[in-house]
Write a protein that holds these residues in place. Structure first.
Motif, PDB file in Angstrom:
ATOM      1  N   GLU A   1     -39.598 -22.565   5.611  1.00 33.94           N
ATOM      2  CA  GLU A   1     -39.177 -22.918   6.971  1.00 33.94           C
ATOM      3  C   GLU A   1     -37.900 -22.160   7.295  1.00 33.94           C
ATOM      4  O   GLU A   1     -37.097 -21.883   6.407  1.00 33.94           O
ATOM      5  CB  GLU A   1     -38.881 -24.422   7.071  1.00 33.94           C
ATOM      6  CG  GLU A   1     -40.053 -25.313   6.864  1.00 33.94           C
ATOM      7  CD  GLU A   1     -39.656 -26.789   6.913  1.00 33.94           C
ATOM      8  OE1 GLU A   1     -38.440 -27.098   6.865  1.00 33.94           O
ATOM      9  OE2 GLU A   1     -40.557 -27.621   6.995  1.00 33.94           O
ATOM     10  N   PRO A   2     -37.687 -21.850   8.564  1.00 35.40           N
ATOM     11  CA  PRO A   2     -36.416 -21.209   8.924  1.00 35.40           C
ATOM     12  C   PRO A   2     -35.259 -22.203   8.782  1.00 35.40           C
ATOM     13  O   PRO A   2     -35.453 -23.409   8.790  1.00 35.40           O
ATOM     14  CB  PRO A   2     -36.616 -20.798  10.381  1.00 35.40           C
ATOM     15  CG  PRO A   2     -37.740 -21.632  10.880  1.00 35.40           C
ATOM     16  CD  PRO A   2     -38.576 -22.007   9.700  1.00 35.40           C
ATOM     17  N   SER A   3     -34.071 -21.657   8.666  1.00 34.24           N
ATOM     18  CA  SER A   3     -32.875 -22.487   8.571  1.00 34.24           C
ATOM     19  C   SER A   3     -32.721 -23.312   9.850  1.00 34.24           C
ATOM     20  O   SER A   3     -32.994 -22.830  10.948  1.00 34.24           O
ATOM     21  CB  SER A   3     -31.645 -21.593   8.401  1.00 34.24           C
ATOM     22  OG  SER A   3     -30.470 -22.346   8.592  1.00 34.24           O
TER      23      SER A   3
ATOM     24  N   GLY B   1     -28.536 -12.883   8.942  1.00 35.19           N
ATOM     25  CA  GLY B   1     -28.479 -13.461   7.601  1.00 35.19           C
ATOM     26  C   GLY B   1     -29.339 -14.704   7.474  1.00 35.19           C
ATOM     27  O   GLY B   1     -30.063 -14.881   6.487  1.00 35.19           O
ATOM     28  N   LEU B   2     -29.272 -15.578   8.478  1.00 42.17           N
ATOM     29  CA  LEU B   2     -30.105 -16.773   8.446  1.00 42.17           C
ATOM     30  C   LEU B   2     -31.584 -16.425   8.591  1.00 42.17           C
ATOM     31  O   LEU B   2     -32.439 -17.067   7.986  1.00 42.17           O
ATOM     32  CB  LEU B   2     -29.682 -17.745   9.549  1.00 42.17           C
ATOM     33  CG  LEU B   2     -28.349 -18.442   9.338  1.00 42.17           C
ATOM     34  CD1 LEU B   2     -27.960 -19.260  10.565  1.00 42.17           C
ATOM     35  CD2 LEU B   2     -28.388 -19.324   8.096  1.00 42.17           C
ATOM     36  N   ARG B   3     -31.873 -15.424   9.398  1.00 40.07           N
ATOM     37  CA  ARG B   3     -33.270 -15.026   9.612  1.00 40.07           C
ATOM     38  C   ARG B   3     -33.867 -14.446   8.328  1.00 40.07           C
ATOM     39  O   ARG B   3     -35.016 -14.715   7.990  1.00 40.07           O
ATOM     40  CB  ARG B   3     -33.331 -14.013  10.748  1.00 40.07           C
ATOM     41  CG  ARG B   3     -34.716 -13.693  11.230  1.00 40.07           C
ATOM     42  CD  ARG B   3     -34.669 -12.830  12.487  1.00 40.07           C
ATOM     43  NE  ARG B   3     -33.871 -13.392  13.552  1.00 40.07           N
ATOM     44  CZ  ARG B   3     -34.310 -14.315  14.413  1.00 40.07           C
ATOM     45  NH1 ARG B   3     -35.513 -14.775  14.312  1.00 40.07           N
ATOM     46  NH2 ARG B   3     -33.519 -14.767  15.360  1.00 40.07           N
ATOM     47  N   TRP B   4     -33.101 -13.616   7.625  1.00 40.85           N
ATOM     48  CA  TRP B   4     -33.628 -12.936   6.436  1.00 40.85           C
ATOM     49  C   TRP B   4     -33.451 -13.734   5.160  1.00 40.85           C
ATOM     50  O   TRP B   4     -34.297 -13.682   4.256  1.00 40.85           O
ATOM     51  CB  TRP B   4     -32.960 -11.569   6.282  1.00 40.85           C
ATOM     52  CG  TRP B   4     -33.517 -10.571   7.229  1.00 40.85           C
ATOM     53  CD1 TRP B   4     -33.078 -10.331   8.507  1.00 40.85           C
ATOM     54  CD2 TRP B   4     -34.621  -9.698   7.013  1.00 40.85           C
ATOM     55  NE1 TRP B   4     -33.840  -9.362   9.087  1.00 40.85           N
ATOM     56  CE2 TRP B   4     -34.798  -8.942   8.196  1.00 40.85           C
ATOM     57  CE3 TRP B   4     -35.469  -9.479   5.943  1.00 40.85           C
ATOM     58  CZ2 TRP B   4     -35.786  -7.989   8.326  1.00 40.85           C
ATOM     59  CZ3 TRP B   4     -36.460  -8.519   6.075  1.00 40.85           C
ATOM     60  CH2 TRP B   4     -36.612  -7.798   7.258  1.00 40.85           C
ATOM     61  N   PHE B   5     -32.324 -14.432   5.030  1.00 42.54           N
ATOM     62  CA  PHE B   5     -32.013 -15.077   3.757  1.00 42.54           C
ATOM     63  C   PHE B   5     -31.863 -16.592   3.859  1.00 42.54           C
ATOM     64  O   PHE B   5     -31.578 -17.240   2.860  1.00 42.54           O
ATOM     65  CB  PHE B   5     -30.722 -14.491   3.176  1.00 42.54           C
ATOM     66  CG  PHE B   5     -30.756 -13.004   3.049  1.00 42.54           C
ATOM     67  CD1 PHE B   5     -31.587 -12.397   2.131  1.00 42.54           C
ATOM     68  CD2 PHE B   5     -29.959 -12.205   3.869  1.00 42.54           C
ATOM     69  CE1 PHE B   5     -31.632 -11.018   2.012  1.00 42.54           C
ATOM     70  CE2 PHE B   5     -29.991 -10.828   3.756  1.00 42.54           C
ATOM     71  CZ  PHE B   5     -30.835 -10.232   2.830  1.00 42.54           C
ATOM     72  N   GLY B   6     -32.027 -17.159   5.033  1.00 44.47           N
ATOM     73  CA  GLY B   6     -31.776 -18.582   5.227  1.00 44.47           C
ATOM     74  C   GLY B   6     -33.002 -19.464   5.170  1.00 44.47           C
ATOM     75  O   GLY B   6     -32.912 -20.641   5.513  1.00 44.47           O
TER      76      GLY B   6
END
Length: 151
Positions: free
Chosen positions: A39-41, A25-30
């Motif tokens: 930037e990534p979460s 979830g963090l990789r795709w939507f974060g």
């Protein structure tokens, strides 16, 4: 399976699923917008590390389950559930792609392994939930031939 083995398998499966879903979830939507673009979460690293730390517990408990539950059912010729056999066939692609994605360096391989891991893990999670639900219903006396969703 003993109650301790069953409890350990359930705990490892749900912890691994939760950390994997959080990681995905963090990789795709974060992603968030930073000063220079997306930037990534900041939580992505923690989620990935938790998943990588918890997943070996699942691999270990799956090994215990295969030895004590699956092989026993296959040897005695007991009628198994389709969800159980589906789980058995999904273990190898889920585990092998999960380990391989950590060491792959080529972007094409990483992408292919990530998709393989995500799809096989998602199917494993669905089958695991179905298998657990059928086991719970059987323990409550619902016959095997009765449709779960009222069809």
């Amino acid at each position: 399976m003993s109650p301790l083995e069953r409890w350990s398998l359930h705990a490892a499966a749900w912890l691994t699923a939760a950390t994997g879903l959080l990681d995905g979830g963090l990789r795709w939507f974060g992603q968030r917008m930073g000063e220079f673009g997306p930037e990534p979460s900041p939580w992505l690293g923690l989620a990935q590390h938790l998943h990588v730390l918890v997943a070996p517990l699942l691999v270990f408990t799956l090994g215990v389950m295969v030895r004590g539950h699956l092989w026993a059912r296959l040897r005695t010729g007991a009628n198994g559930r389709r969800t159980g056999l589906g789980l058995a066939f999904l273990i190898a692609p889920m585990v092998l792609s999960g380990y391989a994605v950590q060491v792959a360096t080529d972007p094409a391989w990483r992408t292919a392994l990530s998709w393989t891991h995500g799809l096989s893990a998602g199917l494993f999670l669905l089958a695991y939930g179905g298998h657990a639900l059928r086991t719970l219903l059987a323990a409550r006396g619902v016959p095997r031939g009765v449709a779960i969703l009222g069809r």
